[in-house]
Design an enzyme around this catalytic site. Sequence first.
Site, PDB file in Angstrom:
ATOM      1  N   ASP A   1      -4.233  -9.107  11.723  1.00 38.94           N
ATOM      2  CA  ASP A   1      -4.591  -8.323  10.481  1.00 38.94           C
ATOM      3  C   ASP A   1      -5.902  -8.454  10.099  1.00 38.94           C
ATOM      4  O   ASP A   1      -6.455  -9.351   9.273  1.00 38.94           O
ATOM      5  CB  ASP A   1      -3.553  -8.876   9.250  1.00 38.94           C
ATOM      6  CG  ASP A   1      -3.616  -8.304   7.823  1.00 38.94           C
ATOM      7  OD1 ASP A   1      -4.398  -6.894   8.039  1.00 38.94           O
ATOM      8  OD2 ASP A   1      -3.368  -8.575   6.868  1.00 38.94           O
TER       9      ASP A   1
ATOM     10  N   GLU B   1      -2.738  -1.165  10.846  1.00 43.19           N
ATOM     11  CA  GLU B   1      -2.091  -2.536  10.495  1.00 43.19           C
ATOM     12  C   GLU B   1      -1.313  -3.010  11.523  1.00 43.19           C
ATOM     13  O   GLU B   1      -0.659  -2.201  12.242  1.00 43.19           O
ATOM     14  CB  GLU B   1      -1.671  -2.450   8.973  1.00 43.19           C
ATOM     15  CG  GLU B   1      -2.559  -2.077   7.796  1.00 43.19           C
ATOM     16  CD  GLU B   1      -3.478  -3.306   7.764  1.00 43.19           C
ATOM     17  OE1 GLU B   1      -3.352  -4.393   8.215  1.00 43.19           O
ATOM     18  OE2 GLU B   1      -4.110  -3.035   6.606  1.00 43.19           O
TER      19      GLU B   1
ATOM     20  N   HIS C   1      -2.296 -13.891   6.536  1.00 42.28           N
ATOM     21  CA  HIS C   1      -2.747 -14.579   5.477  1.00 42.28           C
ATOM     22  C   HIS C   1      -2.216 -16.004   5.406  1.00 42.28           C
ATOM     23  O   HIS C   1      -2.174 -16.483   4.314  1.00 42.28           O
ATOM     24  CB  HIS C   1      -2.151 -13.844   4.232  1.00 42.28           C
ATOM     25  CG  HIS C   1      -2.852 -12.537   3.963  1.00 42.28           C
ATOM     26  ND1 HIS C   1      -2.310 -11.590   2.912  1.00 42.28           N
ATOM     27  CD2 HIS C   1      -3.299 -11.657   4.870  1.00 42.28           C
ATOM     28  CE1 HIS C   1      -3.115 -10.560   3.279  1.00 42.28           C
ATOM     29  NE2 HIS C   1      -3.588 -10.451   4.297  1.00 42.28           N
TER      30      HIS C   1
ATOM     31  N   HIS D   1      -9.334  -2.114   9.270  1.00 44.35           N
ATOM     32  CA  HIS D   1     -10.382  -2.773   8.422  1.00 44.35           C
ATOM     33  C   HIS D   1     -10.743  -4.220   9.205  1.00 44.35           C
ATOM     34  O   HIS D   1     -10.306  -4.829   9.914  1.00 44.35           O
ATOM     35  CB  HIS D   1      -9.567  -3.212   7.093  1.00 44.35           C
ATOM     36  CG  HIS D   1      -8.433  -4.180   7.120  1.00 44.35           C
ATOM     37  ND1 HIS D   1      -8.469  -5.527   6.895  1.00 44.35           N
ATOM     38  CD2 HIS D   1      -7.068  -4.128   7.222  1.00 44.35           C
ATOM     39  CE1 HIS D   1      -7.465  -6.021   7.062  1.00 44.35           C
ATOM     40  NE2 HIS D   1      -6.558  -5.179   7.007  1.00 44.35           N
TER      41      HIS D   1
ATOM     42  N   GLU E   1     -10.544  -4.220   2.585  1.00 41.45           N
ATOM     43  CA  GLU E   1      -9.097  -3.827   2.385  1.00 41.45           C
ATOM     44  C   GLU E   1      -8.406  -4.997   1.759  1.00 41.45           C
ATOM     45  O   GLU E   1      -7.384  -4.905   1.031  1.00 41.45           O
ATOM     46  CB  GLU E   1      -8.369  -3.447   3.753  1.00 41.45           C
ATOM     47  CG  GLU E   1      -6.960  -2.815   3.759  1.00 41.45           C
ATOM     48  CD  GLU E   1      -5.903  -3.959   3.722  1.00 41.45           C
ATOM     49  OE1 GLU E   1      -4.819  -3.480   3.394  1.00 41.45           O
ATOM     50  OE2 GLU E   1      -6.209  -4.970   4.063  1.00 41.45           O
ATOM     51  N   GLU E   2      -8.750  -6.303   2.148  1.00 39.21           N
ATOM     52  CA  GLU E   2      -7.986  -7.344   1.733  1.00 39.21           C
ATOM     53  C   GLU E   2      -8.111  -7.824  -0.056  1.00 39.21           C
ATOM     54  O   GLU E   2      -7.471  -8.646  -0.391  1.00 39.21           O
ATOM     55  CB  GLU E   2      -8.220  -8.492   2.623  1.00 39.21           C
ATOM     56  CG  GLU E   2      -7.894  -8.659   4.160  1.00 39.21           C
ATOM     57  CD  GLU E   2      -6.440  -8.588   4.232  1.00 39.21           C
ATOM     58  OE1 GLU E   2      -5.486  -8.508   3.161  1.00 39.21           O
ATOM     59  OE2 GLU E   2      -5.898  -8.508   5.300  1.00 39.21           O
TER      60      GLU E   2
END
Length: 418
Positions: free
Chosen positions: A140, A199, A389, A111, A174-175
């Site tokens: 990510d 991922e 994140h 992604h 995706e997130e």
Amino acid sequence: MTFRLTPLFALSMLGLATAATAAFAASDEKIKAAAEQEKAPLIETLRDMVMIESGSGDAEGLKKMADFTEARLKALGATIERRKTTAGTRADMVIATFQGSGTRKLMLIAHMDTVYQRGVLASEPYRVDGTKIYGPGIADDKGGIAVILHALKILKDAGWQDYARLTVSLNPDEEVGSIGSGEIISELADQHDVVLSCEPTAASPPARNDALLLGASGTATAKMEVKGRASHAGAAPDLGRNALIELAHQLLQTKDVAKSIPGTQLNWTTAQAGTVRNQIPEKAEAGADIRLTIPDGIAKLQAALDDKAKQKLVPDTETKVTITPGRPPFVASDRGRALAQEGQAIYAEIDRKLDITEITGGATDAGYANRSGKAIVVESFGLAGFGYHARDEFIDTGSIVPRLYLMSRMLIEQGKKK
């Protein structure tokens, strides 16, 4: 969705690859040398992508990422389709197709979006510190995209075409749960024999070794709404029915409800009540993050929450809980486990240990790819990293050559199968 590789639990399957290791005993020196040569170019690709801020809601940044990846995939010989997602920012997916001379249909997914807001590079810049490279979204999942681009470069240079069709799918949402691309991913995956999802794998620390992932939670959201009665907080508080107090009561009595339903997890994470200080609030609501690894988890949670909601603290209030399904869970098949064990054998060729992680509390698009069970699906073919994140997200440059070798060799081996 917010993807976290921090596991609910992880079982490292050590020693399971003995038989497979015997099958792939010697390393492919040409692929290994090519992977080493691609390390520096891959780092440059990572820098280029990290410098494109592409949060899930950033339409401009997502377009730049789509333009970047389209150009790179075209240069590798792909035919490109830009397909609009059906919800959210309605940004483009990049779907690249390669036609080969073999029999199998292979798919790679990653992604382009990150969880970060525009302007994050001012406080979280791209930087190199020894074997770690930091930057928002670098692991990510821009590291996953980089593995795809450079593994395909290695295989193109080697003249490999042992596949009927090879598809690369890069989505922009995706997130946020792949709300506009999940169904497309599922549809595409059903047309393929194997799907490798890219991922990241967790770096050391906390992980001891690189890994492949065989399971990830599905997601859902819950909304609890409480309706009470407004009144003056100073002059007539007893005439009101305090929705905030009832909400607090309901949150406390439902906070552990998932513990009685194996395969589910619920955490209340947001709440709102009242608009002014001197009024008893007539409305209050809360939101929850739900994770699931069982197909009937939503129904079981809904029944349990509805039952709890009947037990009121504040009379004459009404409580309603609504659960909205999100991404489906990913639980690899026996065929997926066998593929992961082949990955262990491939890593052993270069004298590295590869663990198999059973499940993570994070959610991934492998859930959509695996939903029907038609394709063999395995997760975490991206680079090793951590801090997803959060501040100081990084990749470990020591994982670049092994992950390129793994992806390249895995595609070669999958292409050989009939």
